[in-house]
Design a protein around this motif. Structure first.
Motif, PDB file in Angstrom:
ATOM      1  N   ILE A  38       0.829  -1.194   0.000  1.00 27.98           N
ATOM      2  CA  ILE A  38       0.000   0.000   0.000  1.00 27.98           C
ATOM      3  C   ILE A  38       0.870   1.253   0.000  1.00 27.98           C
ATOM      4  O   ILE A  38       0.416   2.329   0.320  1.00 27.98           O
ATOM      5  CB  ILE A  38      -0.953  -0.025   1.206  1.00 27.98           C
ATOM      6  CG1 ILE A  38      -1.749  -1.314   1.203  1.00 27.98           C
ATOM      7  CG2 ILE A  38      -1.901   1.141   1.191  1.00 27.98           C
ATOM      8  CD1 ILE A  38      -2.685  -1.458   2.360  1.00 27.98           C
ATOM      9  N   ALA A  39       2.087   1.146  -0.416  1.00 32.81           N
ATOM     10  CA  ALA A  39       2.965   2.307  -0.460  1.00 32.81           C
ATOM     11  C   ALA A  39       2.444   3.310  -1.482  1.00 32.81           C
ATOM     12  O   ALA A  39       1.845   2.950  -2.483  1.00 32.81           O
ATOM     13  CB  ALA A  39       4.380   1.880  -0.831  1.00 32.81           C
ATOM     14  N   ALA A  40       2.681   4.582  -1.220  1.00 32.35           N
ATOM     15  CA  ALA A  40       2.212   5.634  -2.123  1.00 32.35           C
ATOM     16  C   ALA A  40       2.958   5.541  -3.447  1.00 32.35           C
ATOM     17  O   ALA A  40       4.172   5.381  -3.477  1.00 32.35           O
ATOM     18  CB  ALA A  40       2.437   6.999  -1.487  1.00 32.35           C
ATOM     19  N   LEU A  53      -4.408  15.231  -1.384  1.00 32.74           N
ATOM     20  CA  LEU A  53      -5.550  14.336  -1.176  1.00 32.74           C
ATOM     21  C   LEU A  53      -5.152  13.129  -0.343  1.00 32.74           C
ATOM     22  O   LEU A  53      -5.915  12.662   0.509  1.00 32.74           O
ATOM     23  CB  LEU A  53      -6.127  13.896  -2.520  1.00 32.74           C
ATOM     24  CG  LEU A  53      -6.936  14.946  -3.283  1.00 32.74           C
ATOM     25  CD1 LEU A  53      -7.237  14.465  -4.691  1.00 32.74           C
ATOM     26  CD2 LEU A  53      -8.214  15.278  -2.550  1.00 32.74           C
ATOM     27  N   ARG A  54      -3.963  12.593  -0.577  1.00 32.21           N
ATOM     28  CA  ARG A  54      -3.480  11.461   0.236  1.00 32.21           C
ATOM     29  C   ARG A  54      -3.316  11.881   1.696  1.00 32.21           C
ATOM     30  O   ARG A  54      -3.642  11.129   2.606  1.00 32.21           O
ATOM     31  CB  ARG A  54      -2.147  10.947  -0.311  1.00 32.21           C
ATOM     32  CG  ARG A  54      -2.254  10.353  -1.674  1.00 32.21           C
ATOM     33  CD  ARG A  54      -2.055   8.869  -1.591  1.00 32.21           C
ATOM     34  NE  ARG A  54      -2.044   8.332  -2.930  1.00 32.21           N
ATOM     35  CZ  ARG A  54      -2.836   7.363  -3.337  1.00 32.21           C
ATOM     36  NH1 ARG A  54      -3.660   6.815  -2.505  1.00 32.21           N
ATOM     37  NH2 ARG A  54      -2.788   6.932  -4.568  1.00 32.21           N
ATOM     38  N   ARG A  55      -2.789  13.089   1.906  1.00 28.80           N
ATOM     39  CA  ARG A  55      -2.607  13.568   3.277  1.00 28.80           C
ATOM     40  C   ARG A  55      -3.968  13.683   3.972  1.00 28.80           C
ATOM     41  O   ARG A  55      -4.128  13.251   5.116  1.00 28.80           O
ATOM     42  CB  ARG A  55      -1.913  14.935   3.268  1.00 28.80           C
ATOM     43  CG  ARG A  55      -1.623  15.475   4.669  1.00 28.80           C
ATOM     44  CD  ARG A  55      -1.106  16.895   4.638  1.00 28.80           C
ATOM     45  NE  ARG A  55      -2.140  17.857   4.321  1.00 28.80           N
ATOM     46  CZ  ARG A  55      -3.027  18.337   5.201  1.00 28.80           C
ATOM     47  NH1 ARG A  55      -3.013  17.920   6.443  1.00 28.80           N
ATOM     48  NH2 ARG A  55      -3.939  19.211   4.835  1.00 28.80           N
ATOM     49  N   CYS A  56      -4.946  14.219   3.263  1.00 23.79           N
ATOM     50  CA  CYS A  56      -6.279  14.361   3.844  1.00 23.79           C
ATOM     51  C   CYS A  56      -6.909  12.995   4.098  1.00 23.79           C
ATOM     52  O   CYS A  56      -7.649  12.817   5.067  1.00 23.79           O
ATOM     53  CB  CYS A  56      -7.164  15.193   2.920  1.00 23.79           C
ATOM     54  SG  CYS A  56      -6.620  16.911   2.781  1.00 23.79           S
ATOM     55  N   GLN A  57      -6.603  12.037   3.236  1.00 25.55           N
ATOM     56  CA  GLN A  57      -7.124  10.680   3.420  1.00 25.55           C
ATOM     57  C   GLN A  57      -6.555  10.068   4.698  1.00 25.55           C
ATOM     58  O   GLN A  57      -7.253   9.396   5.453  1.00 25.55           O
ATOM     59  CB  GLN A  57      -6.769   9.823   2.211  1.00 25.55           C
ATOM     60  CG  GLN A  57      -7.320   8.425   2.275  1.00 25.55           C
ATOM     61  CD  GLN A  57      -6.891   7.597   1.073  1.00 25.55           C
ATOM     62  OE1 GLN A  57      -5.890   7.897   0.426  1.00 25.55           O
ATOM     63  NE2 GLN A  57      -7.640   6.560   0.779  1.00 25.55           N
ATOM     64  N   ARG A  58      -5.284  10.311   4.952  1.00 28.11           N
ATOM     65  CA  ARG A  58      -4.658   9.768   6.159  1.00 28.11           C
ATOM     66  C   ARG A  58      -5.194  10.440   7.429  1.00 28.11           C
ATOM     67  O   ARG A  58      -5.174   9.840   8.494  1.00 28.11           O
ATOM     68  CB  ARG A  58      -3.145   9.917   6.081  1.00 28.11           C
ATOM     69  CG  ARG A  58      -2.490   8.907   5.170  1.00 28.11           C
ATOM     70  CD  ARG A  58      -0.969   8.909   5.318  1.00 28.11           C
ATOM     71  NE  ARG A  58      -0.376  10.174   4.924  1.00 28.11           N
ATOM     72  CZ  ARG A  58       0.040  10.492   3.686  1.00 28.11           C
ATOM     73  NH1 ARG A  58      -0.088   9.608   2.729  1.00 28.11           N
ATOM     74  NH2 ARG A  58       0.572  11.661   3.430  1.00 28.11           N
ATOM     75  N   LEU A  59      -5.669  11.686   7.302  1.00 26.22           N
ATOM     76  CA  LEU A  59      -6.222  12.370   8.466  1.00 26.22           C
ATOM     77  C   LEU A  59      -7.524  11.731   8.923  1.00 26.22           C
ATOM     78  O   LEU A  59      -7.870  11.790  10.100  1.00 26.22           O
ATOM     79  CB  LEU A  59      -6.467  13.844   8.148  1.00 26.22           C
ATOM     80  CG  LEU A  59      -5.246  14.747   8.092  1.00 26.22           C
ATOM     81  CD1 LEU A  59      -5.662  16.147   7.699  1.00 26.22           C
ATOM     82  CD2 LEU A  59      -4.526  14.775   9.423  1.00 26.22           C
ATOM     83  N   GLY A  60      -8.236  11.146   7.996  1.00 25.55           N
ATOM     84  CA  GLY A  60      -9.496  10.495   8.348  1.00 25.55           C
ATOM     85  C   GLY A  60     -10.569  11.515   8.662  1.00 25.55           C
ATOM     86  O   GLY A  60     -10.743  12.509   7.954  1.00 25.55           O
ATOM     87  N   GLU A  61     -11.266  11.304   9.775  1.00 25.89           N
ATOM     88  CA  GLU A  61     -12.382  12.175  10.134  1.00 25.89           C
ATOM     89  C   GLU A  61     -11.907  13.573  10.509  1.00 25.89           C
ATOM     90  O   GLU A  61     -12.651  14.544  10.367  1.00 25.89           O
ATOM     91  CB  GLU A  61     -13.157  11.551  11.291  1.00 25.89           C
ATOM     92  CG  GLU A  61     -14.501  12.178  11.509  1.00 25.89           C
ATOM     93  CD  GLU A  61     -15.321  11.419  12.530  1.00 25.89           C
ATOM     94  OE1 GLU A  61     -16.068  12.081  13.250  1.00 25.89           O
ATOM     95  OE2 GLU A  61     -15.213  10.187  12.588  1.00 25.89           O
ATOM     96  N   ALA A  62     -10.679  13.706  10.937  1.00 23.14           N
ATOM     97  CA  ALA A  62     -10.148  15.028  11.284  1.00 23.14           C
ATOM     98  C   ALA A  62      -9.999  15.903  10.044  1.00 23.14           C
ATOM     99  O   ALA A  62      -9.913  17.129  10.155  1.00 23.14           O
ATOM    100  CB  ALA A  62      -8.800  14.879  11.983  1.00 23.14           C
ATOM    101  N   GLY A  68      -7.404  23.188   4.822  1.00 14.87           N
ATOM    102  CA  GLY A  68      -6.630  22.798   3.645  1.00 14.87           C
ATOM    103  C   GLY A  68      -7.273  21.625   2.916  1.00 14.87           C
ATOM    104  O   GLY A  68      -7.328  21.588   1.680  1.00 14.87           O
ATOM    105  N   CYS A  69      -7.790  20.677   3.682  1.00 16.08           N
ATOM    106  CA  CYS A  69      -8.452  19.519   3.078  1.00 16.08           C
ATOM    107  C   CYS A  69      -9.764  19.928   2.420  1.00 16.08           C
ATOM    108  O   CYS A  69     -10.090  19.457   1.328  1.00 16.08           O
ATOM    109  CB  CYS A  69      -8.709  18.443   4.128  1.00 16.08           C
ATOM    110  SG  CYS A  69      -7.212  17.606   4.672  1.00 16.08           S
TER     111      CYS A  69
END
Length: 128
Positions: A38-40, A53-62, A68-69
């Motif tokens: 699952i590496a980027a 978008l990947r960073r926002c995906q990792r943040l999850g519900e936050a 920024g997201c």
């Protein structure tokens, strides 16, 4: 047959089965995994929108409270949903006919009138 002989035959069968299963497992070759990690991907680094978008995906519900997201998601929606140019319908050109009239004039449709089926008396077909 007595119980001791039956127990010995069962034990021999069990040991034979265990030895065969062990030999088969040891003879197996390790096959490479068919699943990717699952590496980027490397292309995400080239596209800053994908990286964000990947960073926002990792943040999850936050990510729903991160400004920024929210901005990145809006930009991504606009990229796919907003048309680049507004689509305006254009009338189809009509070629003039022999005396300047269009070849394909608009056709008038006649209204469809349904005639009701004649009423039948249910008692007329009954056997008397």
């Amino acid at each position: 047959m007595d119980g001791k002989i039956l127990a010995r035959i069962g034990a021999i069968f069990f040991v034979t089965f265990a030895v065969t299963a062990t030999a088969i497992e040891l003879a197996r070759k390790d096959e490479p995994s068919i699943y990717r990690s699952i590496a980027a991907p490397a292309e995400a680094a080239a596209d800053p929108l994908k990286a964000e978008l990947r960073r926002c995906q990792r943040l999850g519900e936050a990510g729903t409270s991160d400004s920024g997201c929210l901005q990145t998601w809006a930009e991504n929606r606009d990229r796919f949903l907003a048309p680049s140019q507004p689509i305006q319908p254009q009338p189809a050109p009509q070629a003039p006919g022999p005396q300047g009239t269009p070849l394909n004039p608009p056709q008038q449709r006649e209204p469809v009138v349904e005639t009701p089926a004649p009423a039948t008396d249910s008692h007329t077909n009954e056997a008397r």
